[in-house]
Write an enzyme that holds these catalytic residues in place. Structure first.
Site, PDB file in Angstrom:
ATOM      1  N   GLU A 234       0.817  -1.172   0.065  1.00  0.00           N
ATOM      2  CA  GLU A 234       0.007   0.030   0.025  1.00  0.00           C
ATOM      3  C   GLU A 234       1.044   1.221   0.085  1.00  0.00           C
ATOM      4  OE1 GLU A 234      -1.281   3.215   1.442  1.00  0.00           O
ATOM      5  OE2 GLU A 234      -2.039   2.229   3.124  1.00  0.00           O
ATOM      6  N   CYS A 268      -2.062   8.624   2.906  1.00  0.00           N
ATOM      7  CA  CYS A 268      -2.229   8.249   1.847  1.00  0.00           C
ATOM      8  C   CYS A 268      -3.431   8.219   1.166  1.00  0.00           C
ATOM      9  CB  CYS A 268      -1.789   6.762   1.722  1.00  0.00           C
ATOM     10  SG  CYS A 268      -0.227   6.483   2.218  1.00  0.00           S
TER      11      CYS A 268
END
Length: 464
Positions: A234, A268
């Protein structure tokens, strides 16, 4: 980078730690492999009891660990408490559901017969020792969302946390130990990034998961690929936030502020590129800029603070360079764009709204990890999709519209691991989480996440 707690609100180094040497790393690898041989055989009810106990302890520790996180990386204290509470929820979610999520699957009887079997089963078995390379921005949540499903599946974990959150990393090892997990089931490796390759290449390590930068992901994926080991990555995100004329503009603006400055803008999945239809563009920009100006920037331990410091001096410098480049190339700072004048210590940056973004600006293609919003004007859904997809990243996205045809269009065409309509992107244990393009691959959370580090095994039985 030294392994140390450096308070980003003051720049003061509070505590330093020695990195583990080769002998201690070897001892911990051996311990992890030994622990796996036992942990993998535990019934689900026993694994669930351990994880629920860890959740109970974390709930008791909520205020203390929140203060540690805020001290180490600067998130507002209220957000730190909320992060701890979210971890408790995820632990209990997996403790309650893992057995069902990993239950044996029976293929259709006709297909089994066609394969020549008397019976056939698909079973999920744990892979073994999983190395987790984790970031500083959500120092508790990022680890727990890996550890809870991995431990419930029968795996064991080795944590290489970011070097600026060592106390949080050590707390996690202690948490699982106090919960009753056998020694070696979850261990923290206080090591620098240079030690990751040798640990990952060790044959006792079966797989790896990483949340972090694109560069870190590429490095881990390269080593894992060479060793033919499973990885879940990720990485960065530059999420699009599309606002169309039919949107509830008041809600869209209020959520936009929260989405951009959550975790001091260092997330993020924070919305970063605001793509607004021309019919509501001016109104949106006026409201958005006014709301961002009103945010309180200051001491993250103060309950009234909305935006604390960035986690590192380098992080603030990187953000300043992106903003300065955009302004130099013609962007307008509707608010912010500088360090707060009333804070002479710490790595603070004002909430900033930039308009007039163009393709030659770095901010158009690079991730902004801080409270800076880039706003685009578009003429319709076609242009909105084109701008949203003009990014190397594809983690998540938002679309604000009450037009069902636009909902269908964005659901079909936005290139991201998630599309959140009329609300803010967030992770939840029940929903798969991950991205496409340079935002990584694989999924965390939900049933998809717990199966990532399982050996999907076919059990075929012929007639006796």
């Amino acid at each position: 980078m030294p392994i140390a707690t450096v308070n980003p609100a003051t720049g003061e180094t509070l505590k330093t730690f020695e990195a583990l040497g080769p002998e201690e790393i070897e001892r911990r690898l051996a311990l992890a492999r030994s622990a796996f041989e036992h942990h993998r055989t535990l019934p689900f009810k026993d694994r669930a009891a351990l994880l629920n106990r860890a959740a109970d302890l974390l709930e008791e520790d909520q205020q203390d660990i929140a203060r540690v996180m805020t001290t180490e990386m600067g998130k507002p204290i209220g957000a730190a408490r909320a992060e701890a509470a979210k971890c408790v929820k995820a632990m209990r979610w997996y403790a309650d559901r893992a057995e069902k999520l990993l239950a044996d699957e029976q293929p259709p009887a006709g297909d089994v017969e066609d394969s020549g079997a008397a019976r056939a089963t698909v079973r999920y078995r744990p892979l073994g020792v999983v190395l987790a390379v984790m970031p500083w921005n959500f120092p508790l949540w990022q680890v727990v969302r890996f550890a809870a499903p991995a431990l419930m599946a029968g795996n064991v974990g080795l944590l290489k946390h970011a070097s600026n959150v060592p106390q949080t990393a050590l707390y996690l090892e202690d948490l699982f130990s106090r919960a009753g997990y056998p020694q070696g089931c979850f261990q923290t490796l206080l090591v620098g990034s240079g030690a990751v390759e040798s640990v990952l290449r060790d044959p006792r390590v079966a797989a790896a998961t990483l949340t972090g930068s694109e560069g870190a992901g590429r490095a881990v994926a390269t080593v894992a690929g060479d060793e033919i080991k499973k990885t879940v990555l990720e990485l960065g995100g530059s999420d699009a936030y599309v606002v169309m004329p039919s949107a509830d503009l008041e809600r869209a603006v209020g959520t936009a502020v929260k989405a951009r400055v959550q975790n001091n803008g260092q997330s993020c999945i924070a919305a970063k590129r605001f793509i607004v239809h021309t019919d509501v563009y001016d109104d949106f920009c006026d409201r958005f800029s006014a709301a961002m100006k009103q945010l309180t920037v200051g001491d993250p331990m103060d309950e009234a603070t909305d935006v604390g410091p960035l986690a590192s001096e380098q992080g603030r410098q990187d953000l300043e360079e992106l903003v300065d480049d955009a302004v130099h190339r013609g962007a307008t700072a509707r608010c912010g764009g500088r360090r707060p004048s009333n804070l002479d210590r710490g790595w603070y940056y004002e909430p900033t709204v930039l308009t007039g973004i163009s393709e030659e600006m770095r901010i158009h293609h690079e991730e902004t990890f801080g409270p800076v919003a880039a706003v685009y004007r578009v003429s319709g859904a076609d242009e909105a999709v084109a701008v949203a997809n003009d990014s190397p990243f594809g983690l998540s996205s938002n679309a604000w519209t009450r037009d069902e045809a636009e909902v269908d269009r964005f659901a079909r065409d936005l290139e991201a691991g998630g599309v959140f309509f009329n609300g803010m992107t967030a992770s939840h244990p029940a929903l798969p989480f991950g991205g496409v393009k340079r935002s990584g691959y694989g999924r965390e959370l939900s049933g998809h996440g717990i199966r990532e580090f399982c050996n999907v095994t076919t059990l075929w039985h012929g007639a006796q």
